[in-house]
Design an enzyme around this catalytic site. Sequence first.
Site, PDB file in Angstrom:
ATOM      1  N   HIS A 233       0.854  -1.188   0.000  1.00 53.93           N
ATOM      2  CA  HIS A 233       0.000   0.000   0.000  1.00 53.93           C
ATOM      3  C   HIS A 233       0.894   1.244   0.000  1.00 53.93           C
ATOM      4  CE1 HIS A 233      -3.168   2.799   1.047  1.00 53.93           C
ATOM      5  NE2 HIS A 233      -4.070   1.829   1.004  1.00 53.93           N
TER       6      HIS A 233
ATOM      7  N   ARG B 115      -7.277  10.282   0.104  1.00 57.62           N
ATOM      8  CA  ARG B 115      -7.002  10.711  -1.265  1.00 57.62           C
ATOM      9  C   ARG B 115      -8.294  10.817  -2.061  1.00 57.62           C
ATOM     10  NH1 ARG B 115      -3.726   6.376  -3.370  1.00 57.62           N
ATOM     11  NH2 ARG B 115      -3.957   5.265  -1.408  1.00 57.62           N
TER      12      ARG B 115
END
Length: 551
Positions: A212, A235
């Site tokens: 990740h 995000r």
Amino acid sequence: MGGNSTKATSGINGAGTQTQQELGIPDSAKLFFEDTKRSARELARDDLIRVLTGRSGDAVNWLQDKFQLDLSKVARLGGHSQPRTHRGNAQFPGMVITYAQMERLEDLAESIPDRVKIKKKARVIKLVKDESGAVIGVEYSHNGKTETAYGPVILATGGYAADFTSDSLLKKYRPEFWDLPTTNGEHCTGDGQKMALAIGANAVDLEKVQVHPTGLVDPNEPDAKVKFLAAEALRGVGGLLLDNTGKRFVDELQHRDFVTGKMWENGKFPIRLVLNGQASKEIEWHCKHYVGRGLMKRFESGEALAKEIGIKPEELKKTFDEYNEISRTKKDPFGKKFFAGGEWKMDDYFNVAMMTPVLHYTMGGLEIDPESRVLDKSGKPIPGLFAAGEVAGGVHGANRLGGSSLLGCVVFGRVSGDSAASYLLQRLGPVAEKAAGRLGAVAGHLGAPSSSSSQPATAAAKEEKKAEAAPSGEKSFTVEEVQKHNKKDDCWVIIDGKVLDVTNFLPDHPGGEKAILLYAGRDATEEFNMLHDPKVIPRYAPEAVIGTLKK
């Protein structure tokens, strides 16, 4: 119970849900299937993806209808063509979802113990087979004794992204990742995969380990092996990734493996995730949580942020101006197509955290069919053995989309439950009708709203009464006395005016020891209440309460 699912932060995917319809989001299982297949690439298993995406809407609706969960906010994460990742207004969605089901199960174990039993501190050693090769139970150790439980077995033991053991699957299949930090709890050592492989199960895609891009770097402990994850939703609501020159270098909403690759390729660390005021407000609870843990920092202006990065304010303003123009024209040199977070201005506030790639999710695991049956090396189902969640491989192919881990747990958890009950009925015939009926009753109770329960005394009600009946003559401590107990082998915390000795509870905490140790010797009330229901303490750690705080 709960594992890594309790720490899932972004939400659960669902296509065609009630929430999406209310928000006017034109999503469908077909679009979700196409997005997932695109992400899975050459390893796409259409049959499993069809189950995951086709049953996604019903899974989310089930959680809302049967458990009264708040999943009213929807975000678009990387790789998704529509907003479909559901969460509520507060708390981590993984914790909300797993706790609701754990509590219902615990209530059933209290109210109908002949149907539901929970054994904690019990380690499964091996799967038990009969002469025909069917799995008929498990052998496990409990309180120093070896015991056997009989019946169909559903493995839900998670992945192996913290498998740093002597027979590590991680080291065998991805040795280059061995030194990376991980977001996983130390229990994620591939136990379920190894036990099933030992009796002839087949595994697929074990080399597919997801790194990740956004692990949170603790400034006070930058080299820690276990790191907290920055939710992908940060995000999704408009957060930008900036390198140490204050510049963007990637489409923030690309697939996880792509963003990770660009971080390594760019190489200008530290890399920061930056949220402006509008994005921060959209995901305010997460920001408050990370700031409280010292993993995120708030800056009151662009000038202050530029100083932190080590660049001139004009350089940061240029990045903001360029991004505003990109948002307006939809022409991004990095290929970004979806924009959120509004206008970026220097006279705004910002929530900022440093990022590093981290071991996160293992796409590989036991091979299953669309009914969650574990397959042997010849491709045939092993009778009596089922798998759900991260222990199963092939569901996500080469790369998992954000929001699909909780979905895999719920969808294939329900599928495996149905399959196990059906298998029991078919295997035992008429003799099993009563047993299968009892399994059905358990499933019915688990999926029923708590308000409809006719049981006179659930575990939750008993714990609440126990808490109300606590003796009034308990000990009291000053803040200074509590502050002395601030180490791993002697850890006290203050919560809502109560003093807790959590030393023995540390290894049992689903969020890991570090989450508590951050508040050793201190008042953890605000952080605790952000994450937990008040009944968590009397329910899971009543013995930890040793007194009250002197006023």
